[in-house]
Design a protein around this motif. Structure first.
Motif, short mmCIF file in Angstrom:
data_model
loop_
_atom_site.label_atom_id
_atom_site.label_comp_id
_atom_site.label_asym_id
_atom_site.label_seq_id
_atom_site.Cartn_x
_atom_site.Cartn_y
_atom_site.Cartn_z
N PHE A 19 0.86 -1.19 0.00
CA PHE A 19 0.00 0.00 0.00
C PHE A 19 0.89 1.23 0.00
CE2 PHE A 19 0.66 -1.38 4.38
CZ PHE A 19 1.10 -0.22 5.02
N PRO A 20 0.41 2.32 -0.59
CA PRO A 20 1.22 3.56 -0.63
C PRO A 20 1.40 4.13 0.76
CG PRO A 20 -1.01 3.97 -1.43
CD PRO A 20 -0.89 2.49 -1.25
N ARG A 21 2.63 4.29 1.19
CA ARG A 21 2.90 4.80 2.53
C ARG A 21 2.53 6.27 2.65
NH1 ARG A 21 4.07 0.61 6.21
NH2 ARG A 21 5.01 -1.08 4.98
N SER A 22 1.99 6.61 3.81
CA SER A 22 1.63 8.00 4.06
C SER A 22 2.85 8.76 4.57
CB SER A 22 0.50 8.08 5.10
OG SER A 22 -0.64 7.38 4.64
N LYS A 23 2.84 10.08 4.35
CA LYS A 23 3.98 10.91 4.72
C LYS A 23 3.88 11.44 6.14
CE LYS A 23 4.59 12.44 -0.06
NZ LYS A 23 4.62 13.60 -0.99
N ASN A 24 2.73 11.28 6.75
CA ASN A 24 2.58 11.85 8.09
C ASN A 24 1.52 11.08 8.86
OD1 ASN A 24 0.25 12.58 6.81
ND2 ASN A 24 0.42 14.76 7.26
N ILE A 25 1.35 11.50 10.12
CA ILE A 25 0.28 10.97 10.93
C ILE A 25 -0.74 12.07 11.13
CG2 ILE A 25 1.78 9.32 12.12
CD1 ILE A 25 1.82 11.20 14.50
N LEU A 26 -1.92 11.70 11.58
CA LEU A 26 -2.95 12.69 11.81
C LEU A 26 -2.53 13.63 12.93
CD1 LEU A 26 -6.10 10.42 11.53
CD2 LEU A 26 -5.31 12.11 9.88
N LYS A 27 -2.73 14.93 12.74
CA LYS A 27 -2.30 15.93 13.70
C LYS A 27 -3.50 16.70 14.24
CE LYS A 27 2.17 16.57 11.40
NZ LYS A 27 3.07 17.55 10.76
N GLY B 88 -7.22 -0.29 3.03
CA GLY B 88 -6.82 0.58 1.93
C GLY B 88 -7.50 0.33 0.60
N TYR B 89 -7.78 -0.93 0.28
CA TYR B 89 -8.40 -1.26 -1.00
C TYR B 89 -9.92 -1.35 -0.92
CZ TYR B 89 -3.67 -2.30 -2.59
OH TYR B 89 -2.34 -2.19 -2.92
N ARG B 90 -10.46 -1.13 0.27
CA ARG B 90 -11.92 -1.17 0.43
C ARG B 90 -12.55 0.10 -0.12
NH1 ARG B 90 -13.47 -4.96 4.31
NH2 ARG B 90 -15.56 -4.54 3.49
N ILE B 91 -13.79 -0.01 -0.58
CA ILE B 91 -14.51 1.10 -1.19
C ILE B 91 -15.44 1.74 -0.15
CG2 ILE B 91 -16.10 1.81 -3.02
CD1 ILE B 91 -13.34 0.90 -3.99
N VAL B 92 -15.35 3.06 -0.01
CA VAL B 92 -16.17 3.78 0.97
C VAL B 92 -16.85 4.98 0.31
CG1 VAL B 92 -14.91 3.07 3.04
CG2 VAL B 92 -14.11 5.04 1.72
N ASP C 168 -22.86 22.56 -4.36
CA ASP C 168 -21.92 21.72 -5.10
C ASP C 168 -21.66 20.38 -4.40
OD1 ASP C 168 -20.57 22.69 -2.90
OD2 ASP C 168 -18.70 23.12 -3.97
N TRP C 169 -22.46 20.08 -3.38
CA TRP C 169 -22.25 18.84 -2.63
C TRP C 169 -22.58 17.62 -3.47
CZ3 TRP C 169 -25.43 14.77 -1.14
CH2 TRP C 169 -24.94 13.93 -0.14
N THR C 170 -21.76 16.60 -3.35
CA THR C 170 -22.02 15.35 -4.05
C THR C 170 -21.39 14.21 -3.25
OG1 THR C 170 -21.85 14.19 -6.18
CG2 THR C 170 -19.92 15.45 -5.45
N GLN C 171 -21.59 13.00 -3.69
CA GLN C 171 -20.98 11.82 -3.07
C GLN C 171 -20.24 11.02 -4.12
OE1 GLN C 171 -24.54 10.15 -1.02
NE2 GLN C 171 -23.28 10.25 0.82
N LYS C 172 -19.16 10.36 -3.68
CA LYS C 172 -18.36 9.57 -4.60
C LYS C 172 -17.84 8.33 -3.89
CE LYS C 172 -14.29 9.94 -7.62
NZ LYS C 172 -13.17 10.83 -8.07
N LEU C 173 -17.85 7.22 -4.59
CA LEU C 173 -17.26 6.00 -4.07
C LEU C 173 -15.78 5.96 -4.47
CD1 LEU C 173 -20.04 3.39 -4.96
CD2 LEU C 173 -19.49 4.25 -2.69
N MET C 174 -14.92 5.64 -3.50
CA MET C 174 -13.49 5.54 -3.78
C MET C 174 -12.84 4.61 -2.76
SD MET C 174 -12.12 9.28 -2.45
CE MET C 174 -13.35 10.16 -3.40
N SER C 175 -11.62 4.21 -3.06
CA SER C 175 -10.90 3.37 -2.11
C SER C 175 -10.44 4.19 -0.93
CB SER C 175 -9.71 2.70 -2.79
OG SER C 175 -8.69 3.66 -3.05
N PHE C 176 -10.22 3.53 0.19
CA PHE C 176 -9.70 4.22 1.37
C PHE C 176 -8.34 4.84 1.06
CE2 PHE C 176 -11.70 3.46 5.67
CZ PHE C 176 -11.27 4.67 6.21
N ASN C 177 -7.52 4.13 0.28
CA ASN C 177 -6.21 4.68 -0.11
C ASN C 177 -6.37 6.01 -0.84
OD1 ASN C 177 -4.57 2.64 0.92
ND2 ASN C 177 -4.64 1.42 -0.96
N GLU C 178 -7.29 6.05 -1.80
CA GLU C 178 -7.50 7.26 -2.59
C GLU C 178 -8.01 8.39 -1.70
OE1 GLU C 178 -10.11 8.85 -6.43
OE2 GLU C 178 -10.25 6.76 -5.78
N TYR C 179 -8.92 8.07 -0.80
CA TYR C 179 -9.47 9.10 0.08
C TYR C 179 -8.39 9.71 0.96
CZ TYR C 179 -12.04 11.24 3.91
OH TYR C 179 -12.49 12.12 4.85
#
Length: 267
Positions: free
Chosen positions: A35-43, A104-108, A120-131
């Protein structure tokens, strides 16, 4: 994607089979592709740009009886501390790579826009990684917000449910649902009311919350539309158009900064 859609939108008949299958496929994807590594942690978000009050009572881990008698029966908001300190989520969820490894590969489903009443509000399905990569790490003020909001995430992605423990205070009556909110800094939920009591647990970061008594509804200017009847027309409580909403400022309120490890009872 199809398996996650089946879990989110399908019935109960084959739900366990879908869970087992999608979890096995996800594990295989992690083993094969990583999985693509993140550059930081949540702050912690910066909440110093405005002056906030803090006038909601805090109490340390009250007994169930104490909570019922002093707060639940009287419908009084209260912040409960020291009650979720054993949740694995308090440590695990600070690291974005944890979510990628688990889901990461799950769709949310992600809400795109300032809030759910924006034009302009909308909804989109994407992987957790992409989000995480596009809306949590690379967020900026010019970019539209992405918010995983009011989603039954723990019913969909079972490994994440192991990170939380249902608070004893939820044993009162019937538990309606367990939802998750996961977003970048400065995400906003408009003024609204719910049909049932809430226990809001803050796992990472801090959240500014303002509460009005139900008797102040006349000053909240709710929408007339049936889908938004429980939501105020006021978009920013810190910048209110007094010509459109002349009595809003008359309504008293209580407010707080809900911190990591705290829970707020919202009648």
């Amino acid at each position: 994607k199809l398996l996650d859609l089946g879990i989110m939108m399908g019935g109960d008949r084959f739900r366990d089979d879908l869970h087992d299958l999608v979890e096995n496929i996800h594990s295989y994807c992690i083993q094969c592709y990583g999985f693509p590594r993140s550059k930081n942690i949540l702050k912690e978000p910066d909440l110093k740009r405005k002056k906030y009050g803090d006038n909601i009572q805090r109490i340390s881990n009250p007994s169930l009886t104490q909570f019922i008698e002093k707060y639940y029966k009287l419908q009084i908001p209260v912040i409960i501390t020291d009650a979720i300190h054993e949740w694995p989520a308090l440590k695990n969820w600070e690291n974005l790579d944890y979510f990628k490894k688990i889901a990461g590969y799950r769709i949310v489903p992600i809400e795109i826009g300032t809030d759910y009443v924006s034009e302009d509000w909308t909804q989109k399905l994407m992987s957790f990684n992409e989000y995480i990569d596009h809306y949590i790490i690379e967020t900026n003020d010019e970019k539209k917000k992405g918010y995983l909001a009011q989603h039954q995430l723990f019913d969909q992605i079972r490994p994440l449910k192991k990170d939380i423990i249902e608070p004893i205070y939820c044993a009162i009556g019937e538990l309606q649902s367990i939802n998750a909110w996961f977003g970048p800094k400065h995400t906003i939920s408009p003024l609204h009311t719910d049909r049932f009591d809430n226990v809001l647990c803050q796992v990472v970061g801090s959240k500014y919350i303002r509460l009005y008594h139900p008797k102040e509804t006349q000053h909240m200017y709710p929408h007339n539309e049936s889908l938004l009847y429980n939501t105020s027309k006021i978009r920013d409580v810190f910048d209110v158009d007094e010509k459109k909403f002349p009595t809003f400022h008359k309504a008293p309120f209580i407010e707080c900064i809900l911190k990591k490890g705290e829970m707020l009872f919202i009648p």
